[in-house]
Structure formats: structure tokens, C-alpha cells
Design a protein around this motif. Structure first.
Motif, PDB file in Angstrom:
ATOM      1  N   ASN A  42      45.049  30.132  51.815  1.00 29.44           N
ATOM      2  CA  ASN A  42      45.735  29.912  53.092  1.00 29.44           C
ATOM      3  C   ASN A  42      46.880  30.897  53.283  1.00 29.44           C
ATOM      4  OD1 ASN A  42      44.097  27.823  53.980  1.00 29.44           O
ATOM      5  ND2 ASN A  42      45.358  26.247  53.031  1.00 29.44           N
ATOM      6  N   ALA A  43      47.568  31.232  52.200  1.00 28.83           N
ATOM      7  CA  ALA A  43      48.695  32.165  52.293  1.00 28.83           C
ATOM      8  C   ALA A  43      48.211  33.580  52.588  1.00 28.83           C
ATOM      9  CB  ALA A  43      49.504  32.141  51.003  1.00 28.83           C
ATOM     10  N   SER A  44      47.208  34.049  51.846  1.00 27.43           N
ATOM     11  CA  SER A  44      46.688  35.407  52.042  1.00 27.43           C
ATOM     12  C   SER A  44      45.303  35.489  51.421  1.00 27.43           C
ATOM     13  CB  SER A  44      47.615  36.436  51.402  1.00 27.43           C
ATOM     14  OG  SER A  44      47.053  37.718  51.504  1.00 27.43           O
ATOM     15  N   ALA A  45      44.297  35.244  52.231  1.00 25.41           N
ATOM     16  CA  ALA A  45      42.919  35.178  51.730  1.00 25.41           C
ATOM     17  C   ALA A  45      42.487  36.481  51.065  1.00 25.41           C
ATOM     18  CB  ALA A  45      41.960  34.817  52.859  1.00 25.41           C
ATOM     19  N   GLN A  46      42.924  37.623  51.589  1.00 22.06           N
ATOM     20  CA  GLN A  46      42.493  38.913  51.050  1.00 22.06           C
ATOM     21  C   GLN A  46      43.099  39.208  49.682  1.00 22.06           C
ATOM     22  OE1 GLN A  46      43.813  38.598  54.138  1.00 22.06           O
ATOM     23  NE2 GLN A  46      42.093  39.039  55.477  1.00 22.06           N
ATOM     24  N   SER A  47      44.215  38.574  49.344  1.00 21.78           N
ATOM     25  CA  SER A  47      44.851  38.874  48.059  1.00 21.78           C
ATOM     26  C   SER A  47      44.268  38.076  46.891  1.00 21.78           C
ATOM     27  CB  SER A  47      46.357  38.633  48.146  1.00 21.78           C
ATOM     28  OG  SER A  47      46.620  37.256  48.338  1.00 21.78           O
ATOM     29  N   VAL A  48      43.436  37.090  47.173  1.00 19.48           N
ATOM     30  CA  VAL A  48      42.842  36.275  46.109  1.00 19.48           C
ATOM     31  C   VAL A  48      41.617  36.997  45.548  1.00 19.48           C
ATOM     32  CG1 VAL A  48      41.786  34.054  45.531  1.00 19.48           C
ATOM     33  CG2 VAL A  48      43.659  34.155  47.188  1.00 19.48           C
ATOM     34  N   LYS A  49      41.603  37.180  44.247  1.00 17.74           N
ATOM     35  CA  LYS A  49      40.469  37.836  43.583  1.00 17.74           C
ATOM     36  C   LYS A  49      39.438  36.770  43.233  1.00 17.74           C
ATOM     37  CE  LYS A  49      42.843  41.846  41.936  1.00 17.74           C
ATOM     38  NZ  LYS A  49      42.726  42.941  41.016  1.00 17.74           N
ATOM     39  N   GLY A  83      31.047  36.976  39.300  1.00 17.31           N
ATOM     40  CA  GLY A  83      31.469  35.883  40.155  1.00 17.31           C
ATOM     41  C   GLY A  83      30.603  35.638  41.376  1.00 17.31           C
ATOM     42  N   TRP A  84      30.233  34.418  41.566  1.00 13.17           N
ATOM     43  CA  TRP A  84      29.511  33.960  42.756  1.00 13.17           C
ATOM     44  C   TRP A  84      30.263  32.753  43.277  1.00 13.17           C
ATOM     45  CZ3 TRP A  84      25.911  37.063  44.694  1.00 13.17           C
ATOM     46  CH2 TRP A  84      25.358  38.020  43.840  1.00 13.17           C
ATOM     47  N   TRP A  85      31.474  32.944  43.722  1.00 12.50           N
ATOM     48  CA  TRP A  85      32.377  31.879  44.124  1.00 12.50           C
ATOM     49  C   TRP A  85      31.797  31.027  45.248  1.00 12.50           C
ATOM     50  CZ3 TRP A  85      35.632  30.728  48.396  1.00 12.50           C
ATOM     51  CH2 TRP A  85      36.653  29.809  48.130  1.00 12.50           C
ATOM     52  N   TYR A  86      31.278  31.657  46.283  1.00 14.12           N
ATOM     53  CA  TYR A  86      30.716  30.898  47.413  1.00 14.12           C
ATOM     54  C   TYR A  86      29.481  30.100  46.991  1.00 14.12           C
ATOM     55  CZ  TYR A  86      33.681  33.813  50.386  1.00 14.12           C
ATOM     56  OH  TYR A  86      34.744  34.441  50.968  1.00 14.12           O
ATOM     57  N   ARG A  87      28.592  30.724  46.253  1.00 15.58           N
ATOM     58  CA  ARG A  87      27.354  30.037  45.839  1.00 15.58           C
ATOM     59  C   ARG A  87      27.651  28.828  44.966  1.00 15.58           C
ATOM     60  NH1 ARG A  87      22.440  33.635  45.990  1.00 15.58           N
ATOM     61  NH2 ARG A  87      23.235  35.538  46.912  1.00 15.58           N
ATOM     62  N   TRP A  88      28.521  29.042  43.977  1.00 14.61           N
ATOM     63  CA  TRP A  88      28.821  27.947  43.075  1.00 14.61           C
ATOM     64  C   TRP A  88      29.541  26.828  43.820  1.00 14.61           C
ATOM     65  CZ3 TRP A  88      32.931  27.134  38.879  1.00 14.61           C
ATOM     66  CH2 TRP A  88      32.521  26.145  38.000  1.00 14.61           C
ATOM     67  N   GLY A  89      30.445  27.178  44.707  1.00 14.84           N
ATOM     68  CA  GLY A  89      31.143  26.171  45.499  1.00 14.84           C
ATOM     69  C   GLY A  89      30.191  25.362  46.362  1.00 14.84           C
ATOM     70  N   ARG A  90      29.220  26.049  46.938  1.00 18.76           N
ATOM     71  CA  ARG A  90      28.238  25.337  47.770  1.00 18.76           C
ATOM     72  C   ARG A  90      27.377  24.401  46.925  1.00 18.76           C
ATOM     73  NH1 ARG A  90      24.325  28.973  50.329  1.00 18.76           N
ATOM     74  NH2 ARG A  90      22.744  27.781  49.303  1.00 18.76           N
ATOM     75  N   GLY A 140      38.453  42.480  43.947  1.00 22.55           N
ATOM     76  CA  GLY A 140      38.402  41.022  43.856  1.00 22.55           C
ATOM     77  C   GLY A 140      37.249  40.379  44.590  1.00 22.55           C
ATOM     78  N   MET A 141      36.373  41.202  45.201  1.00 22.91           N
ATOM     79  CA  MET A 141      35.242  40.629  45.933  1.00 22.91           C
ATOM     80  C   MET A 141      34.270  39.937  44.976  1.00 22.91           C
ATOM     81  SD  MET A 141      34.168  43.218  49.005  1.00 22.91           S
ATOM     82  CE  MET A 141      34.246  44.780  48.163  1.00 22.91           C
ATOM     83  N   GLU A 142      33.787  38.795  45.396  1.00 22.46           N
ATOM     84  CA  GLU A 142      32.792  38.094  44.583  1.00 22.46           C
ATOM     85  C   GLU A 142      31.401  38.606  44.947  1.00 22.46           C
ATOM     86  OE1 GLU A 142      30.728  34.831  45.742  1.00 22.46           O
ATOM     87  OE2 GLU A 142      30.749  36.368  47.244  1.00 22.46           O
ATOM     88  N   GLY A 143      30.374  38.090  44.319  1.00 20.38           N
ATOM     89  CA  GLY A 143      29.019  38.628  44.432  1.00 20.38           C
ATOM     90  C   GLY A 143      28.463  38.751  45.839  1.00 20.38           C
ATOM     91  N   ASP A 144      28.575  37.703  46.639  1.00 23.72           N
ATOM     92  CA  ASP A 144      28.041  37.760  47.997  1.00 23.72           C
ATOM     93  C   ASP A 144      28.816  38.757  48.846  1.00 23.72           C
ATOM     94  OD1 ASP A 144      25.845  35.852  47.926  1.00 23.72           O
ATOM     95  OD2 ASP A 144      27.408  34.356  47.581  1.00 23.72           O
ATOM     96  N   GLU A 145      30.119  38.825  48.638  1.00 19.43           N
ATOM     97  CA  GLU A 145      30.929  39.794  49.371  1.00 19.43           C
ATOM     98  C   GLU A 145      30.556  41.223  48.978  1.00 19.43           C
ATOM     99  OE1 GLU A 145      34.997  37.232  50.165  1.00 19.43           O
ATOM    100  OE2 GLU A 145      34.847  38.415  48.330  1.00 19.43           O
ATOM    101  N   ARG A 146      30.285  41.442  47.707  1.00 18.29           N
ATOM    102  CA  ARG A 146      29.864  42.783  47.269  1.00 18.29           C
ATOM    103  C   ARG A 146      28.538  43.172  47.908  1.00 18.29           C
ATOM    104  NH1 ARG A 146      31.636  40.733  42.533  1.00 18.29           N
ATOM    105  NH2 ARG A 146      29.546  40.481  41.732  1.00 18.29           N
ATOM    106  N   GLU A 147      27.641  42.210  48.038  1.00 16.31           N
ATOM    107  CA  GLU A 147      26.364  42.490  48.707  1.00 16.31           C
ATOM    108  C   GLU A 147      26.584  42.836  50.178  1.00 16.31           C
ATOM    109  OE1 GLU A 147      23.619  39.265  48.092  1.00 16.31           O
ATOM    110  OE2 GLU A 147      23.336  39.756  45.979  1.00 16.31           O
ATOM    111  N   LEU A 148      27.439  42.068  50.860  1.00 17.17           N
ATOM    112  CA  LEU A 148      27.739  42.365  52.264  1.00 17.17           C
ATOM    113  C   LEU A 148      28.447  43.710  52.406  1.00 17.17           C
ATOM    114  CD1 LEU A 148      28.912  38.904  53.632  1.00 17.17           C
ATOM    115  CD2 LEU A 148      26.833  40.143  54.231  1.00 17.17           C
TER     116      LEU A 148
END
Length: 192
Positions: free
Chosen positions: A79-86, A95-102, A159-167
Motif C-alpha cells: 500500500n505504501a509503495s507497490a513498486q518498491s516491494v521485491k 518466486g511466483w507470488w501471485y500464483r501461490w497467493g491464488r 524484484g519482479m516475480e515470475g508472472d511479472e517477468r513473463e509479462l
């Protein structure tokens, strides 16, 4: 983000470990604790891969707290700064942060599930413009930033996770193709 049985990315996302607490005694599975006992006793805490923890949790053999990559601390940082979070560092390896979270959200009750899905969506929406800008920058022919630059864009890229790296790769390739098309059509107009 596919949940295909044969997807290596989905397999990697399901292999993260969770700290689970057994809700009842389970005979014959003591080896999961790594000890010498034959049985797992109620309230025993065991680290299990998500694919197993999910099945046991859905059948009410175990419970687990929300993993650290999805806690209020991470939510506040996003919430403070989404782009600064690795995000890649939060779930280890590539890392597959979105996939694992889903996948975790699939196991949760309605309210925690909605909260987690909202965190994932908000993080994605807040990080997408930076991802898009960085991909366009890297696609340009006059790219001047060195690969090991410490600029905020490069820190975000690290700091991009797997799906972000693909995009990012898709956006970069698309930008290169668009620039190539534009350059080839500009040359034709100038030659007429």
C-alpha cells in the motif's frame, strides 16, 4: 497464470512449504515430522509442501496461518509503495507470488479469501504501469541504462516475480516489434 497439471510453473508454485498444525491425531504419518514416532499428534506443527497442505486442510486434518508473504506487513508495504516491494524475494527463488497467493486463496474461507485476492489484484494493478514503462524502455533502441544500474526501474525489475517477468518479456518483445514496424514504415514514406 495457468493451473495446468502439466505446467512446471504451477508445480513450482505448489511446492512452497507451509507450517501446518494438525487438528487431530493421525496414525502412521509420524515420518512427516521427521521424528521417530509412528503417529502425528493433535496440535503438532509440520512443514508441508502446499500441494499436500491444501489437501489436508480442505479435509480438515490441518490448519495453517497465512504465510508471511501475504501478511499485513507485506500488505502495508504494498500500500505504501507497490513498486518498491521485491515480490520475488518474498517466496524465494524466482518466486511466483501471485500464483501461490491464488492457490492459497482457494483453501481459505470466504472473508480471508476475498481479502487475499484483493491484495493480489491491487498489487498487480499498482505494479503494472511500472512494469509496462520498464518493458517499453528496454524495448527501445536507444536504451542507455546499463544492466547493473541501481535506478528505481532496475530495482523494480530485480524484484519482479515470475508472472511479472513473463509479462515484462512479452512487453519488451512487443515494443521491439512495434518499433521495427514503425521504423520500416517511416523509411517507406521518406522514400516516396
Amino acid at each position: 497464470m495457468d493451473d495446468n497439471y502439466f505446467s512446471l510453473n504451477s508445480i513450482l508454485a505448489d511446492n512452497h512449504k507451509l507450517s501446518c498444525t494438525f487438528t487431530l491425531d493421525v496414525p502412521g504419518l509420524g515420518y512427516l515430522e521427521g521424528g521417530t514416532e509412528n503417529d502425528i499428534h493433535q496440535h503438532a506443527k509440520v512443514e508441508l509442501p502446499f500441494w499436500l497442505a491444501q489437501t489436508l486442510s480442505l479435509n480438515e486434518f490441518t490448519t495453517f496461518p497465512l504465510p508471511p508473504p501475504y501478511t499485513n506487513r507485506v500488505k502495508s508495504a504494498l500500500n505504501a509503495s507497490a513498486q518498491s516491494v521485491k515480490l520475488a524475494n518474498l517466496v524465494g527463488g524466482n518466486g511466483w507470488w501471485y500464483r501461490w497467493g491464488r492457490r492459497i486463496a482457494d483453501v481459505l474461507d470466504d472473508e480471508p479469501q476475498a481479502d487475499l485476492l484483493n491484495v493480489l489484484l491491487k498489487a498487480f494493478v499498482n505494479r503494472l504501469p511500472a512494469l509496462q514503462d520498464l518493458a517499453a524502455h528496454h524495448a527501445s533502441a536507444d536504451h542507455t541504462l546499463p544492466e547493473n544500474s541501481t535506478s528505481s526501474g532496475e530495482a523494480f525489475r530485480d524484484g519482479m516475480e515470475g508472472d511479472e517477468r513473463e509479462l515484462f518479456a512479452i512487453g519488451q518483445e512487443s515494443g521491439k516489434l512495434s518499433k521495427g514496424w514503425y521504423d520500416s514504415n517511416s523509411g517507406r514514406k521518406g522514400g516516396r
